[in-house]
Design an enzyme around this catalytic site. Structure first.
Site, PDB file in Angstrom:
ATOM      1  N   GLN A 190      96.016  67.447  47.667  1.00  0.00           N
ATOM      2  CA  GLN A 190      96.330  67.010  49.031  1.00  0.00           C
ATOM      3  C   GLN A 190      97.084  65.684  49.058  1.00  0.00           C
ATOM      4  OE1 GLN A 190      92.017  66.799  50.257  1.00  0.00           O
ATOM      5  NE2 GLN A 190      92.708  65.000  51.375  1.00  0.00           N
ATOM      6  N   MET A 229      85.735  62.537  49.789  1.00  0.00           N
ATOM      7  CA  MET A 229      86.427  62.088  48.582  1.00  0.00           C
ATOM      8  C   MET A 229      85.740  60.832  48.036  1.00  0.00           C
ATOM      9  SD  MET A 229      90.375  63.134  49.106  1.00  0.00           S
ATOM     10  CE  MET A 229      90.909  61.720  50.017  1.00  0.00           C
ATOM     11  N   HIS A 282      81.004  57.810  56.508  1.00  0.00           N
ATOM     12  CA  HIS A 282      80.490  58.932  55.708  1.00  0.00           C
ATOM     13  C   HIS A 282      78.985  59.105  55.928  1.00  0.00           C
ATOM     14  CE1 HIS A 282      83.974  57.763  52.980  1.00  0.00           C
ATOM     15  NE2 HIS A 282      84.193  59.058  53.150  1.00  0.00           N
ATOM     16  N   LYS A 311      88.084  60.799  62.893  1.00  0.00           N
ATOM     17  CA  LYS A 311      89.212  59.902  62.590  1.00  0.00           C
ATOM     18  C   LYS A 311      90.382  60.759  62.090  1.00  0.00           C
ATOM     19  CE  LYS A 311      89.532  57.060  59.056  1.00  0.00           C
ATOM     20  NZ  LYS A 311      90.863  57.276  58.418  1.00  0.00           N
ATOM     21  N   GLN A 350      93.023  67.015  60.955  1.00  0.00           N
ATOM     22  CA  GLN A 350      92.303  67.758  59.908  1.00  0.00           C
ATOM     23  C   GLN A 350      91.167  68.584  60.519  1.00  0.00           C
ATOM     24  OE1 GLN A 350      91.077  66.277  55.836  1.00  0.00           O
ATOM     25  NE2 GLN A 350      89.244  65.724  56.939  1.00  0.00           N
ATOM     26  N   VAL A 366      83.531  56.121  63.469  1.00  0.00           N
ATOM     27  CA  VAL A 366      82.653  54.952  63.303  1.00  0.00           C
ATOM     28  C   VAL A 366      83.555  53.743  63.051  1.00  0.00           C
ATOM     29  CG1 VAL A 366      80.777  53.941  61.941  1.00  0.00           C
ATOM     30  CG2 VAL A 366      80.821  56.414  62.380  1.00  0.00           C
TER      31      VAL A 366
HETATM   32  O1  PAF Z   1      88.668  64.008  54.762  1.00  0.00           O
HETATM   33  C1  PAF Z   1      88.580  64.018  53.523  1.00  0.00           C
HETATM   34  O2  PAF Z   1      87.964  63.145  52.916  1.00  0.00           O
HETATM   35  C2  PAF Z   1      89.252  65.129  52.743  1.00  0.00           C
HETATM   36  O3  PAF Z   1      90.448  65.491  53.321  1.00  0.00           O
HETATM   37  C3  PAF Z   1      88.351  66.359  52.506  1.00  0.00           C
HETATM   38  C4  PAF Z   1      87.975  67.021  53.824  1.00  0.00           C
HETATM   39  C5  PAF Z   1      87.096  65.931  51.761  1.00  0.00           C
HETATM   40  C6  PAF Z   1      89.089  67.396  51.660  1.00  0.00           C
HETATM   41  O4  PAF Z   1      89.436  66.885  50.412  1.00  0.00           O
END
Ligand code: PAF
Length: 272
Positions: free
Chosen positions: A52, A21, A28, A140, A144, A167
């Site tokens: 979401q 995101m 990242h 983290k 998910q 991290v």
């Molecule tokens: O972890 C995230 O940043 C979000 O949940 C994802 C996997 C990009 C889905 O929008």
């Protein structure tokens, strides 16, 4: 994006994918570097996925800086940055969702209704568009990661899901785009999540195994830090996420704590 992916596949190239995101931090970038090691071409998506977020959540405030993100991804050597628009992903006619039934019930699923349905739906769409051979997710967001792995297995998707370790900042705080919400004073308190994970491991090492007692110690410890409010402190089975009453084998300790208005999560798989 689809025709690029078709082309890459026809050339026999392995596509690695990191869905994000945006508002990148070292966490990242670590996922991108991992994808680069494992694949020939790396695609990163940047999409703040509206479906979401709950109605009272931070969709509008969620931090965004596309220019900086592009520069950082380029420095890591990412090949493609995919930034779809919400209207393209969810036109007015959109009405299909995918849901993982059981793993989404506890922890964040219980506190954020519809959250995981939004995550699995967008990930399935992104997988169909980017057509990756592998996708890297940060641990983290442990729940998910399990939910995505379940969806991929249950729907026979042809890709590998890789989990990448958390991290952390030098003082242990797990990296998160939401850490920018913290004031200087709140930032100090925010280290209590990591410290609570370490405290739990220490107590378990000393022989404390009863979850109700461990929970009480951790809750007291967290609340001794200013600006904190506990969303959950849970001990669960690391594969099924079922709650445990005693620490006998590897145990997931999952935390969600509000520090000021930032809701922070962290976790560790503890070993007796
Ligand atoms: O972890 C995230 O940043 C979000 O949940 C994802 C996997 C990009 C889905 O929008």
């Amino acid at each position: 994006m689809k025709s690029w992916a078709d082309d890459a596949r026809q050339k026999g190239l392995r596509i690695g994918f990191v869905p994000t995101m945006g508002y990148f931090h070292e966490g990242h970038l670590a996922l991108m570097r991992r994808a680069k090691e494992l694949a020939d071409q790396v695609v990163v998506s940047i999409f703040v996925n509206p479906i979401q977020f709950g109605p009272q959540e931070d969709f509008r405030q969620y931090p965004r800086d596309l220019e900086r993100d592009i520069r950082l991804a380029q420095e890591v050597g990412v090949d493609v940055i995919f930034t779809p628009e919400a209207q393209e992903m969810y036109p007015e006619s959109f009405q299909t969702y995918v849901e993982v039934a059981k793993l989404t019930k506890p922890l964040c699923g219980a506190r954020r209704p519809g959250h995981f349905r939004g995550v699995t739906t967008v990930c399935l769409k992104l997988f169909n568009i980017v057509r990756p051979h592998l996708a890297v997710f940060g641990l983290k967001d442990y729940q998910q990661y399990l939910v995505i792995r379940r969806m991929v297995a249950d729907l026979d998707l042809d890709l590998e899901i890789i989990g990448h370790p958390i991290v952390r900042e030098a003082d242990g705080l797990a990296m998160s785009s939401r850490n920018v919400y913290l004031s200087t004073e709140e930032r100090k308190s925010a280290t209590c999540l990591y410290k609570a994970l370490c405290l739990a491991q220490e107590k378990i090492k000393q022989g404390l195994r009863e979850v109700s007692l461990l929970k009480r110690e951790l809750e007291q410890f967290i609340l001794s830090h200013p600006y904190t409010r506990i969303d959950y402190v849970e001990f669960c089975h690391p594969e099924t996420l079922e709650p445990l009453s005693e620490v006998r084998g590897p145990t997931l300790l999952a935390l969600a704590v509000f520090v000021g208005k930032a809701r922070l999560i962290d976790n560790a798989v503890l070993k007796p």
